[in-house]
Design a protein around this motif. Structure first.
Motif, PDB file in Angstrom:
ATOM      1  N   SER A  43      88.365  33.647  40.763  1.00  0.00           N
ATOM      2  CA  SER A  43      87.621  34.899  40.690  1.00  0.00           C
ATOM      3  C   SER A  43      86.453  34.915  41.661  1.00  0.00           C
ATOM      4  O   SER A  43      85.842  35.965  41.886  1.00  0.00           O
ATOM      5  CB  SER A  43      87.094  35.130  39.274  1.00  0.00           C
ATOM      6  N   LEU A  49      91.334  35.124  35.838  1.00  0.00           N
ATOM      7  CA  LEU A  49      92.003  36.293  36.412  1.00  0.00           C
ATOM      8  C   LEU A  49      92.940  36.990  35.427  1.00  0.00           C
ATOM      9  O   LEU A  49      93.358  38.120  35.654  1.00  0.00           O
ATOM     10  CB  LEU A  49      92.809  35.881  37.650  1.00  0.00           C
ATOM     11  N   LEU A  58      95.212  42.209  38.303  1.00  0.00           N
ATOM     12  CA  LEU A  58      95.907  40.963  38.629  1.00  0.00           C
ATOM     13  C   LEU A  58      97.376  41.164  39.003  1.00  0.00           C
ATOM     14  O   LEU A  58      97.811  40.632  40.029  1.00  0.00           O
ATOM     15  CB  LEU A  58      95.795  39.965  37.472  1.00  0.00           C
ATOM     16  N   ARG A  72      89.806  38.236  43.910  1.00  0.00           N
ATOM     17  CA  ARG A  72      89.136  39.505  43.598  1.00  0.00           C
ATOM     18  C   ARG A  72      88.496  40.138  44.832  1.00  0.00           C
ATOM     19  O   ARG A  72      88.183  41.331  44.821  1.00  0.00           O
ATOM     20  CB  ARG A  72      88.071  39.292  42.529  1.00  0.00           C
TER      21      ARG A  72
END
Length: 205
Positions: free
Chosen positions: A157, A19, A25, A194
């Motif tokens: 992720s 990430l 982020l 995500r």
């Protein structure tokens, strides 16, 4: 090792190294952390590209398990500092005893784990192995156990359909040592940060 004396729940949050190069982020992590208040937190950053560089060096030059392990810990200290630069209101700590003062000051601690592992974990008979089978996942689990955390959250992720920690290890979602390292933890969850809604999945023992 006893958890710091406080009545608030304690959550250990591992921010996956994959990430760290994601432009969204800082915003997404700040939003997610804001939703988790008022619990006390300790963040741990995965090794990400810094640890991958150590892997490449090890594969090229055969550094040996211990040398590669220690370089990977330096990589995690580097990513801890990186994450602190991305997350306002955070402070890097290097020993667990620093946590109460950081919480009291209103900061969110990010653990750079090298000193903790060298000074505390390596003195145990059941220390984490010097191996690539141990990554920031198992390290975060060991910290969570030591702090008697109520939850360990792995921000990733992606999240697969794994239901158990062993299945997650087999799928490569966590490291091979994670199921054993997290055995004493009652609550482990994985979050796909995500995903638009930051989907969660509890990993059973």
């Amino acid at each position: 090792m006893r958890a710091p004396d406080d009545v608030a729940p304690l959550i250990v949050v591992k921010v996956g190294g994959s990430l760290l190069t994601w432009p969204e982020l800082p915003e997404r992590l700040a939003r997610w952390l804001g939703e988790e208040r008022p619990a006390r937190m300790v963040l741990i950053a995965g090794g990400g590209p810094a640890a991958d560089f150590v892997r490449t060096l090890d594969a090229t030059h055969r550094l040996g398990d211990e040398a590669a392990h220690r370089l990977a810990l330096h990589a995690m200290d580097f990513t801890a500092e990186t994450l602190a630069g991305l997350l306002p209101g955070s402070r890097v700590v290097r020993r667990l005893v620093e946590l109460p003062s950081v919480w009291h000051a209103g900061w969110r601690p990010i653990l750079a784990p090298r000193l903790y592992l060298e000074e505390v974990d390596e003195r145990r008979a059941d220390r984490l192995a010097f191996s690539w089978d141990v990554t920031s996942d198992a390290i975060a689990a060991r910290v969570a156990v030591d702090l008697r955390a109520t939850r360990l959250v792995l921000l990733k992720s992606t999240a697969t359909g794994a239901v158990t920690r062993i299945e997650a290890a087999r799928a490569g979602l966590v490291d091979p040592c994670f199921p054993d390292a997290s055995e004493a933890l009652d609550w482990v969850e994985i979050v796909d940060l995500r995903a638009p809604q930051s989907s969660r999945r509890v990993l059973m023992k």
